[in-house]
Design a protein around this motif. Structure first.
Motif, mmCIF file in Angstrom:
data_model
loop_
_atom_site.group_PDB
_atom_site.id
_atom_site.type_symbol
_atom_site.label_atom_id
_atom_site.label_comp_id
_atom_site.label_asym_id
_atom_site.label_seq_id
_atom_site.Cartn_x
_atom_site.Cartn_y
_atom_site.Cartn_z
ATOM 1 N N TYR A 3 0.899 -1.118 -0.055
ATOM 2 C CA TYR A 3 0.137 -0.035 -0.118
ATOM 3 C C TYR A 3 0.941 1.186 -0.149
ATOM 4 O O TYR A 3 1.332 1.662 1.034
ATOM 5 N N GLY A 4 1.171 1.726 -1.086
ATOM 6 C CA GLY A 4 1.980 2.873 -1.408
ATOM 7 C C GLY A 4 3.599 2.566 -1.253
ATOM 8 O O GLY A 4 4.186 3.484 -1.348
ATOM 9 N N TRP A 5 3.992 1.234 -0.987
ATOM 10 C CA TRP A 5 5.389 0.941 -1.167
ATOM 11 C C TRP A 5 5.955 -0.197 -2.163
ATOM 12 O O TRP A 5 4.969 -1.056 -2.208
ATOM 13 N N TRP A 6 6.878 -0.076 -2.847
ATOM 14 C CA TRP A 6 7.504 -0.979 -3.490
ATOM 15 C C TRP A 6 8.234 -1.903 -2.752
ATOM 16 O O TRP A 6 8.903 -1.540 -1.421
ATOM 17 N N GLY A 9 10.878 -6.229 -18.082
ATOM 18 C CA GLY A 9 10.485 -7.567 -17.382
ATOM 19 C C GLY A 9 10.953 -7.645 -15.884
ATOM 20 O O GLY A 9 10.735 -8.543 -15.187
ATOM 21 N N ASP A 10 11.670 -6.661 -15.172
ATOM 22 C CA ASP A 10 12.213 -6.545 -14.198
ATOM 23 C C ASP A 10 11.543 -5.354 -13.505
ATOM 24 O O ASP A 10 11.819 -4.153 -13.784
ATOM 25 N N ALA A 11 10.670 -5.515 -12.384
ATOM 26 C CA ALA A 11 10.074 -4.503 -11.616
ATOM 27 C C ALA A 11 11.310 -3.612 -10.929
ATOM 28 O O ALA A 11 10.844 -2.372 -10.730
ATOM 29 N N HIS A 12 12.327 -3.875 -10.822
ATOM 30 C CA HIS A 12 13.350 -3.021 -9.994
ATOM 31 C C HIS A 12 14.498 -2.650 -10.974
ATOM 32 O O HIS A 12 15.082 -3.759 -11.851
ATOM 33 N N SER A 13 15.083 -1.538 -11.124
ATOM 34 C CA SER A 13 16.145 -1.155 -11.969
ATOM 35 C C SER A 13 17.412 -2.085 -11.451
ATOM 36 O O SER A 13 17.527 -2.234 -10.117
ATOM 37 N N PRO A 14 18.309 -2.464 -12.597
ATOM 38 C CA PRO A 14 19.467 -3.153 -11.944
ATOM 39 C C PRO A 14 20.349 -2.155 -11.026
ATOM 40 O O PRO A 14 21.109 -2.414 -10.213
ATOM 41 N N ASP A 15 20.049 -0.788 -11.485
ATOM 42 C CA ASP A 15 20.886 0.083 -10.613
ATOM 43 C C ASP A 15 20.175 0.170 -9.151
ATOM 44 O O ASP A 15 21.301 0.414 -8.201
#
Length: 383
Positions: free
Chosen positions: A318-321, A363-369
């Motif tokens: 809820y509002g957070w990754w 395809g990746d919800a999170h950046s590799p950075d």
């Protein structure tokens, strides 16, 4: 000379026709987009674009609480990998907070610890918290209260099933199109239009609400409209009284509004502040909603916020990754171009990164950075 006059006349007529078409088709917001973004050499919103928009000022705390420096403050130097990433991605702030103390901080590209920059979608985490505050204050009954109770435009068909909690967890079921680089997308329109409520009330239903995650900035904007209607307060004032001042913010901040006339905050984005003041909200959730012994947010809501609502799709509460990395559970605030407040409760660690760009991989919800900023922080901590 005659040729020049004809050319100038043609240009004037063409511009007049173009403007007429924009107003007739209700796409005149593109004029503002061209003036504030494209004519300044950018292809999308940028860190200091808040200077080009109307803003409301949120004052600093009357009892500012500076972060203490850790006993090993700035003892370690950036790793080579981190330095390279900061250079290539245009990092403007990188801060490591260990045990609620500043363990490392550095600023780049002419920015300093007090410099303002656009939060972009990190603002969504604040709005979700304001929803819970409105529940605690008795303005909203619960996460299950229908949006229709506050926004009459969403009272028909599937829209009538939409709840306040659906907005916070990105599952409204509307046809919002999250397209940052398309000048004709609703995302672009919302950013530049001077009547944001009109834009939001024009949304249609695409699927049944509350069934699955779909990232939509419009959900947060609608949530802000719900909070304002329920509380009778402007969101920026409610934010100041609920979080900014109680968390001891040292600097005033700005929150963009659609226009002076309508004065509706761009709730899905656009708080202009600095790394260490942004980090306070991460600390609040790391400490289960408590700040200096005072329970500001209900701990059960905090726990619910940082767990996924849906098992399929990207991990989002809820509002957070949400993420898992090196067997550690992580929750974080995230904004366009790589604004990050990363919280790793297991190690009492907060990492803040603000900057001009970030790598994205399909395809990746999170950046590799995102992973690199964490990895390199741990390598520095081990030195």
């Amino acid at each position: 000379m005659t040729y020049l006059k004809k050319t100038l006349k043609f240009i004037v007529v063409l511009l007049a026709l173009t403007l007429a078409v924009l107003y007739i088709t209700d796409t005149d917001y593109l004029i503002k987009a061209v003036r504030t973004i494209y004519m300044k050499g950018h292809t999308t919103a940028y860190l200091e674009d808040y200077k080009e928009f109307d803003n409301q000022t949120i004052t600093a705390s009357t009892n500012p609480q500076a972060w203490p420096n850790h006993k090993n403050y700035n003892h370690a130097k950036e790793t080579k990998t981190l330095t390279e990433l900061n250079n290539t991605s245009g990092t403007i702030a990188y801060v490591i907070i260990k045990n609620d103390s500043i363990w490392f901080e550095n600023y780049y590209d002419g920015f300093n610890e007090n410099s303002k920059s656009n939060s972009f979608s990190m603002a969504k985490s604040y709005v979700s918290g304001l929803m819970q505050k409105a529940i605690q204050d008795g303005y909203i009954k619960s996460l299950e209260q229908p949006v229709c109770d506050f926004l009459p435009a969403f009272c028909d068909g599937d829209a009538a099933k939409m709840t306040v909690g659906d907005l916070s967890s990105m599952s409204s079921g509307t046809n919002w199109d999250e397209a940052y680089y398309s000048p004709l997308s609703i995302t672009t329109r919302a950013y530049f239009d001077d009547d944001l409520a009109k834009v939001m009330n024009g949304l249609k239903m695409e699927t049944e609400p509350g069934q699955s995650f779909k990232y939509a900035s419009g959900d947060t904007q609608m949530l802000a409209m719900v909070i304002e209607k329920a509380s009778g307060k402007k969101l920026y004032n409610y934010f100041e009284d609920s979080f900014w001042k109680p968390l001891g913010a040292e600097n005033e901040t700005l929150w963009q509004v659609d226009s002076e006339d309508h004065d509706l905050v761009k709730a899905y984005c656009c708080i202009a502040s600095n790394a260490k003041d942004f980090a306070r909200y991460g600390k609040l959730f790391k400490n289960h909603g408590q700040w200096n012994g005072k329970q500001i947010l209900d701990s059960s809501f905090v726990a619910k916020s940082i767990k996924p609502r849906f098992n399929d799709g990207p991990m989002y509460g809820y509002g957070w990754w949400l993420a898992e990395f090196n067997e550690k559970e992580i929750f974080y605030m995230r904004g366009h171009l790589g604004q990050l407040v990363i919280v790793i409760p297991e190690d009492d660690l907060i990492i803040v990164r603000l900057g001009h760009q970030i790598t994205k991989v399909a395809g990746d919800a999170h950046s590799p950075d995102f992973y690199t900023f964490i990895d390199e922080a741990y390598k520095m901590l081990e030195k």
